[in-house]
Design an enzyme around this catalytic site. Structure first.
Site, short mmCIF file in Angstrom:
data_model
loop_
_atom_site.label_atom_id
_atom_site.label_comp_id
_atom_site.label_asym_id
_atom_site.label_seq_id
_atom_site.Cartn_x
_atom_site.Cartn_y
_atom_site.Cartn_z
N SER A 42 0.80 -1.22 0.00
CA SER A 42 0.00 0.00 0.00
C SER A 42 0.84 1.27 0.00
CB SER A 42 -0.94 0.01 1.20
OG SER A 42 -0.21 -0.09 2.42
N ASP A 346 -4.23 8.00 7.51
CA ASP A 346 -5.37 7.16 7.89
C ASP A 346 -5.03 6.14 8.97
OD1 ASP A 346 -3.74 5.49 6.48
OD2 ASP A 346 -5.22 4.85 5.01
N HIS A 349 -0.79 5.06 6.96
CA HIS A 349 -0.08 5.63 5.81
C HIS A 349 0.17 7.11 6.03
CE1 HIS A 349 -2.58 2.21 4.35
NE2 HIS A 349 -1.42 1.85 3.82
#
Length: 379
Positions: A42, A346, A349
């Site tokens: 991610s 979030d 991240h």
């Protein structure tokens, strides 16, 4: 005895040599990487997971993701750009498109300047192997080995021969992640024993090393291999392992034992990369120290304009604005008014602004081993 003057070069010869030096120097300066090939999870995914997920629920495909730089959700786990995006901008290349946007290769030409195989939740080790260790990954099965296989399948569509593919990879910058962090995050959250987690470290690094070796055989010459970030400073892990024991935290509020683990992993990775450099002395194998590049965000946040370091900009509730049952974008969550004043987006991240600071430390070579300044190729 020959005259000293007879050993000297004439003015015309000197000018000629200087012109040659200038030509090759300028050629090197302009000889920027023609492509970025990105693997990872991610921290590097520019939209693959959203395409694969294809479910109508809050994900990085929905607001408030992408709200600052792109002014729309792009599938990135961020309010804006990722580190791979800053690399692309530095090198004067387009933002690296997600492979699964055109997995059938109906228009392969767009992948000539870059392709991203990174997927949210991806691991260096296969899911089946992790399952045998009691670690379950429900996010994706697109491990590093799968991503490498996708590149091998794609290559014949990008180049006409093996020699042409060799040349293509030679002129590409290979970003090897970040990859491997999810093994540990999943294991920590799922309560796997420290003995099992510690045993994963050499296996993860072995998988990364093997992938680099395969890419070298295919012709790749320059690799950027990230270490892991300060895990003990992530709001999601701070929430999961919150404790009243003040001795568990450092002066910046990060969990010491998680950051110690990150150090252990990074040192192991650096030693492996050093061994690979000795084995392949003509290959650029660059360790990208994501940990050290991130630390200024926590050590002196105000100097970068950050007001919050350990609280998520977009989240639910609690001291770190993280609710384990809610994700950014879910009903009941909200986003801060100014993401650029937050280090974390979030819970897991970084924000666009934090990525910018981290990228600066990588691109100028101050947080790479060996020191490697990337050419500025932006037009």
């Amino acid at each position: 005895m020959a005259s000293v003057y007879s050993l000297c070069l004439s003015k015309q010869q000197l000018i000629g040599i200087l012109l040659i030096i200038i030509f090759f120097s300028s050629s090197t300066a302009k000889g920027c990487y023609k492509s970025i090939i990105s693997f990872g999870d991610s921290l590097a995914d520019t939209g693959n997971w959203v395409i694969l997920l294809q479910q109508n629920k809050p994900t990085p495909a929905f607001p408030p993701f992408g709200g600052t730089y792109f002014n729309r959700p792009t599938g990135r786990c961020c309010d804006g750009r990722l580190i791979v995006d800053f690399f692309a901008q530095k090198l004067g290349l387009p933002m690296v498109p997600p492979y699964f946007r055109d997995a059938n290769c109906s228009n392969c030409r767009k992948f000539r300047k870059g392709v991203n195989f990174a997927v949210v939740g991806a691991t260096a080790l296969d899911n089946a192997y992790l399952a045998r260790k009691g670690i379950i990954n429900e996010l994706t099965n697109v491990s590093l080995g799968v991503q490498l296989g996708l590149l091998k399948t794609l290559l014949p569509s990008l180049c006409s021969s093996s020699s042409a593919c060799n040349e293509f990879l030679k002129n590409s910058l290979i970003l090897m992640g970040e990859i491997g962090g999810n093994e540990f995050n999943l294991a920590f959250i799922q309560g796997i024993s420290t003995e099992v987690i510690g045993g994963l470290v050499p296996e993860v690094i072995k998988a990364i090393s093997a992938a680099i070796g395969e890419l070298i055989e295919l012709g790749a010459m320059t690799f950027v291999v990230p270490g892991t970030i300060p895990l003990g400073c992530l709001p999601v892990l701070l929430t999961r392992f919150q404790t009243p024991n003040k001795q568990a935290y450092d002066r910046y509020g990060c969990l010491i034992w998680l950051n110690d683990f990150a150090h252990y992993y990074n040192e192991y990775l650096k030693k492996e990369l050093e061994s690979m450099r000795r084995l392949h002395p003509r290959i650029n194998i660059i360790y990208a120290d994501y940990y050290q590049a991130s630390m200024p965000l926590y050590l002196s946040p105000r100097s970068f304009g950050f007001k919050s370091t350990l609280t998520a900009c977009c989240g639910g509730e609690g001291p770190y604005n993280v609710n384990v049952t809610l994700s950014c974008g879910d009903p009941g969550t909200k986003s801060c008014d100014d993401p650029s004043s937050y280090v974390n987006w979030d819970g897991a991240h970084f924000t666009d602004e934090a990525h910018r600071v981290i990228s600066n430390g990588l691109l100028d070579g101050s947080c790479t081993i060996p020191r490697f300044e990337f050419p500025s190729c932006a037009s």
